[in-house]
Design an enzyme around this catalytic site. Structure first.
Site, PDB file in Angstrom:
ATOM      1  N   ARG A  21       0.820  -1.215   0.000  1.00  0.00           N
ATOM      2  CA  ARG A  21       0.000   0.000   0.000  1.00  0.00           C
ATOM      3  C   ARG A  21       0.850   1.259   0.000  1.00  0.00           C
ATOM      4  O   ARG A  21       1.674   1.447   0.888  1.00  0.00           O
ATOM      5  CB  ARG A  21      -0.922  -0.011   1.224  1.00  0.00           C
ATOM      6  CG  ARG A  21      -1.939  -1.102   1.060  1.00  0.00           C
ATOM      7  CD  ARG A  21      -2.791  -1.336   2.240  1.00  0.00           C
ATOM      8  NE  ARG A  21      -3.849  -2.246   1.823  1.00  0.00           N
ATOM      9  CZ  ARG A  21      -5.084  -2.211   2.270  1.00  0.00           C
ATOM     10  NH1 ARG A  21      -5.423  -1.334   3.178  1.00  0.00           N
ATOM     11  NH2 ARG A  21      -5.970  -3.049   1.809  1.00  0.00           N
ATOM     12  N   SER A 136     -22.999 -13.573  11.189  1.00  0.00           N
ATOM     13  CA  SER A 136     -22.317 -12.449  10.564  1.00  0.00           C
ATOM     14  C   SER A 136     -22.410 -12.543   9.036  1.00  0.00           C
ATOM     15  O   SER A 136     -22.086 -13.586   8.455  1.00  0.00           O
ATOM     16  CB  SER A 136     -20.844 -12.483  11.016  1.00  0.00           C
ATOM     17  OG  SER A 136     -20.101 -11.452  10.430  1.00  0.00           O
ATOM     18  N   SER A 188     -19.494  -0.931   1.595  1.00  0.00           N
ATOM     19  CA  SER A 188     -18.747   0.212   1.058  1.00  0.00           C
ATOM     20  C   SER A 188     -17.981  -0.084  -0.210  1.00  0.00           C
ATOM     21  O   SER A 188     -17.639   0.829  -0.943  1.00  0.00           O
ATOM     22  CB  SER A 188     -17.779   0.716   2.113  1.00  0.00           C
ATOM     23  OG  SER A 188     -16.776  -0.242   2.337  1.00  0.00           O
ATOM     24  N   HIS A 216     -21.710   3.717   6.284  1.00  0.00           N
ATOM     25  CA  HIS A 216     -21.698   4.356   4.965  1.00  0.00           C
ATOM     26  C   HIS A 216     -23.058   4.925   4.586  1.00  0.00           C
ATOM     27  O   HIS A 216     -23.298   5.246   3.421  1.00  0.00           O
ATOM     28  CB  HIS A 216     -21.202   3.389   3.893  1.00  0.00           C
ATOM     29  CG  HIS A 216     -19.748   3.103   4.064  1.00  0.00           C
ATOM     30  ND1 HIS A 216     -18.760   3.912   3.537  1.00  0.00           N
ATOM     31  CD2 HIS A 216     -19.109   2.143   4.772  1.00  0.00           C
ATOM     32  CE1 HIS A 216     -17.579   3.443   3.893  1.00  0.00           C
ATOM     33  NE2 HIS A 216     -17.763   2.371   4.646  1.00  0.00           N
ATOM     34  N   THR A 244     -20.644   6.081  12.233  1.00  0.00           N
ATOM     35  CA  THR A 244     -19.392   6.827  12.374  1.00  0.00           C
ATOM     36  C   THR A 244     -19.662   8.322  12.269  1.00  0.00           C
ATOM     37  O   THR A 244     -20.637   8.746  11.644  1.00  0.00           O
ATOM     38  CB  THR A 244     -18.373   6.421  11.289  1.00  0.00           C
ATOM     39  OG1 THR A 244     -17.134   7.091  11.553  1.00  0.00           O
ATOM     40  CG2 THR A 244     -18.823   6.798   9.892  1.00  0.00           C
ATOM     41  N   LYS A 247     -17.181   9.844   8.439  1.00  0.00           N
ATOM     42  CA  LYS A 247     -17.408   9.765   6.994  1.00  0.00           C
ATOM     43  C   LYS A 247     -18.347  10.908   6.585  1.00  0.00           C
ATOM     44  O   LYS A 247     -17.901  12.041   6.524  1.00  0.00           O
ATOM     45  CB  LYS A 247     -17.843   8.355   6.608  1.00  0.00           C
ATOM     46  CG  LYS A 247     -16.626   7.403   6.790  1.00  0.00           C
ATOM     47  CD  LYS A 247     -16.865   5.923   6.634  1.00  0.00           C
ATOM     48  CE  LYS A 247     -15.565   5.158   6.931  1.00  0.00           C
ATOM     49  NZ  LYS A 247     -15.735   3.710   7.018  1.00  0.00           N
ATOM     50  N   THR A 276      -9.852   4.234  27.502  1.00  0.00           N
ATOM     51  CA  THR A 276      -9.242   5.103  26.500  1.00  0.00           C
ATOM     52  C   THR A 276      -9.747   6.528  26.716  1.00  0.00           C
ATOM     53  O   THR A 276     -10.875   6.735  27.163  1.00  0.00           O
ATOM     54  CB  THR A 276      -9.563   4.575  25.080  1.00  0.00           C
ATOM     55  OG1 THR A 276      -8.796   5.317  24.134  1.00  0.00           O
ATOM     56  CG2 THR A 276     -11.029   4.689  24.725  1.00  0.00           C
ATOM     57  N   THR A 277      -8.890   7.483  26.407  1.00  0.00           N
ATOM     58  CA  THR A 277      -9.245   8.888  26.600  1.00  0.00           C
ATOM     59  C   THR A 277     -10.440   9.274  25.729  1.00  0.00           C
ATOM     60  O   THR A 277     -10.513   8.887  24.566  1.00  0.00           O
ATOM     61  CB  THR A 277      -8.023   9.772  26.259  1.00  0.00           C
ATOM     62  OG1 THR A 277      -6.961   9.407  27.135  1.00  0.00           O
ATOM     63  CG2 THR A 277      -8.327  11.245  26.411  1.00  0.00           C
ATOM     64  N   THR A 362      -8.757  -5.405   1.648  1.00  0.00           N
ATOM     65  CA  THR A 362      -9.987  -4.614   1.692  1.00  0.00           C
ATOM     66  C   THR A 362     -11.073  -5.284   0.851  1.00  0.00           C
ATOM     67  O   THR A 362     -12.249  -5.282   1.210  1.00  0.00           O
ATOM     68  CB  THR A 362      -9.716  -3.176   1.187  1.00  0.00           C
ATOM     69  OG1 THR A 362      -8.628  -2.632   1.954  1.00  0.00           O
ATOM     70  CG2 THR A 362     -10.935  -2.294   1.336  1.00  0.00           C
TER      71      THR A 362
HETATM   72  C1  LIG Z   1     -14.938   2.771   7.914  1.00  0.00           C
HETATM   73  C2  LIG Z   1     -15.830   1.692   8.464  1.00  0.00           C
HETATM   74  C3  LIG Z   1     -15.945   1.480   9.840  1.00  0.00           C
HETATM   75  C4  LIG Z   1     -15.046   2.167  10.817  1.00  0.00           C
HETATM   76  O1  LIG Z   1     -15.422   3.493  11.005  1.00  0.00           O
HETATM   77  P1  LIG Z   1     -14.286   4.547  11.418  1.00  0.00           P
HETATM   78  O2  LIG Z   1     -15.031   5.635  12.073  1.00  0.00           O
HETATM   79  O3  LIG Z   1     -13.600   4.946  10.147  1.00  0.00           O
HETATM   80  O4  LIG Z   1     -13.349   3.842  12.342  1.00  0.00           O
HETATM   81  C5  LIG Z   1     -16.893   0.586  10.314  1.00  0.00           C
HETATM   82  N1  LIG Z   1     -17.679  -0.095   9.460  1.00  0.00           N
HETATM   83  C6  LIG Z   1     -17.576   0.059   8.137  1.00  0.00           C
HETATM   84  C7  LIG Z   1     -18.479  -0.724   7.257  1.00  0.00           C
HETATM   85  C8  LIG Z   1     -16.634   0.936   7.596  1.00  0.00           C
HETATM   86  O5  LIG Z   1     -16.494   1.037   6.279  1.00  0.00           O
END
Ligand SMILES: *Cc1c(COP(=O)(O)O)cnc(C)c1O
Length: 404
Positions: A21, A136, A188, A216, A244, A247, A276-277, A362
């Site tokens: 990469r 899953s 994604s 997504h 998230t 994104k 974690t902080t 990926t």
């Molecule tokens: C990017 C992604 C995540 C992780 O989210 P981040 O906030 O980037 O860590 C979780 N699930 C899927 C399907 C993703 O593509």
């Protein structure tokens, strides 16, 4: 022991396979998205970014920037601790309430990323629920796979988006064991969308809880950006919705939403939440501004859809095959890691177009691709430029084929 030689050997293998990469060293320019500077070998060049997950350009939205700046001035930079030990700030709770409201759930819980939220929630559920079985989808994201693995719960993989296979597998499991059906709404890499209603119906029939990754989709689908489940009127039938802030919302962080008891359970037992902080309060404030804006503004989503349609149309006219789907993701399959990298290099060098080659792990080997994500800020000229570049590439490839 020469450890570096051991490292180098495996890196060399990656390079031989074409799976090594290379990162583009970008410098984002506020107000210029999708245009950015690319640093390469001491050179700096303008490029158009065609593979960003800042799907709506919210990372440069003035409301979001103002919210972050205001919060930095008001609270400083860091949170000052873990959530348990002095790190919980007012801005975190305001954001969690905004997230619960977004998905019409009782509660929400914030994590440092979407990856961590999936990993922590699934590993906690799978390990703490006695005899839990996790079903899953075969296409699930690495963060879910790792969370399930870490939980050591029994795992059953069902065929991607195949409800009949899910049902067949559910039917074979002990009726009284707790079961979790884990899946995504928008996948994604192919941009395909899960048959959420059918999955929910099957899960309900067998008494399984549903765990839906809308990473997504949040901000992008549904009248308030609540995701595909909101668009389909199904949010109240999903046990846990994960998303998230990094994104479409253009900031960083991850979250889960669900019942008060579910969120309290994860809050109380998840190592990845506890030790974690906490995110900086300014990050929480910016994310909340982005979410609240996209709850009441549809114009970004509409413009994005228009630009996605224009790119697809341009590719069709030029005879460039791309995967059809109902989402905003436009994959052009190349099916070879070395060729994918060559094409991406050419687009960058000759056309100032940045699209990251997508390779293993990926996507599965043999399905390498270029993945384009048009935003509302990609102009018609940007799209025409991309289609012209790909057309020229396709012609050269045809010539290469003819000569060979
Ligand atoms: C990017 C992604 C995540 C992780 O989210 P981040 O906030 O980037 O860590 C979780 N699930 C899927 C399907 C993703 O593509």
């Amino acid at each position: 022991m020469n450890f570096d030689a051991l490292f180098q050997f495996q890196l060399d293998t990656l390079k031989q396979e074409g799976n090594y990469r290379y990162f583009a060293e970008l410098e984002r320019k506020c107000g210029k998205f999708p245009h950015a500077a690319n640093h390469h070998d001491g050179d700096v060049r303008d490029v158009t970014v065609w593979c960003s997950n800042d799907y709506l350009g919210m990372g440069q939205n003035p409301l979001v920037i103002d919210a972050m700046c205001e919060a930095v001035q008001r609270t400083g930079t860091g949170a000052g601790g873990t959530r348990n030990i002095s790190g919980t700030n007012h801005d975190h709770l305001l954001l969690e309430r905004a997230l619960a409201d977004l998905h019409n759930k009782e509660a929400a819980l914030l994590f440092t990323s979407g990856y961590v939220s999936n990993w922590a929630a699934l590993s906690t559920l799978g390990s703490r629920l006695k005899d839990c079985i996790i079903l899953s989808d075969a296409g699930n994201h690495a963060s879910m796979i790792e969370g399930i693995r870490h939980s050591r719960a029994q795992k059953v993989i069902w065929k991607h988006n195949d409800v009949a296979d899910l049902e067949a597998k559910l039917a074979k499991l002990p009726a009284n064991a707790p079961k979790i059906v884990a899946f995504e709404s928008v996948y994604s890499m192919d941009g395909d969308i899960a048959p959420i209603r059918k999955i929910v119906e099957v899960a309900e029939k067998y008494g399984a809880m549903t765990y839906l990754d809308e990473v997504h989709a949040v901000g992008l689908y549904g009248p308030r950006g609540g995701g595909v489940a909101e668009q389909e009127g199904l949010m109240d039938r999903i046990t846990l919705i994960e998303g998230t802030l990094g994104k479409a919302y253009g900031v960083v962080g991850g979250y889960i939403t669900g019942s008060a008891a579910l969120c309290d359970f994860i809050r109380s037992f998840a190592s990845g939440f506890i030790f974690t902080t906490a995110l900086p309060p300014a990050v929480a404030a910016a994310a909340r501004a982005s979410i609240e804006h996209l709850k009441q503004s549809d114009s970004e989503r509409m413009k994005q859809r228009a630009q996605v349609a224009k790119l697809r149309d341009g590719l069709d006219r030029a005879g460039i095959p791309h995967l059809m789907n109902d989402s905003h993701i436009v994959p052009v399959m190349i099916k070879d890691p070395v060729k994918t990298k060559m094409l991406a290099d050419y687009l960058m060098d000759e056309w100032g177009i940045y699209v990251q080659p997508i390779n293993y792990p990926t996507v599965p080997k043999g399905t390498e691709r270029l993945r384009f994500t048009p935003s509302p800020l990609h102009s018609d000229e940007d799209i025409a430029h991309l289609v012209a570049a790909l057309t020229s590439l396709w012609k050269q490839c045809a010539i290469a084929h003819a000569v060979a």
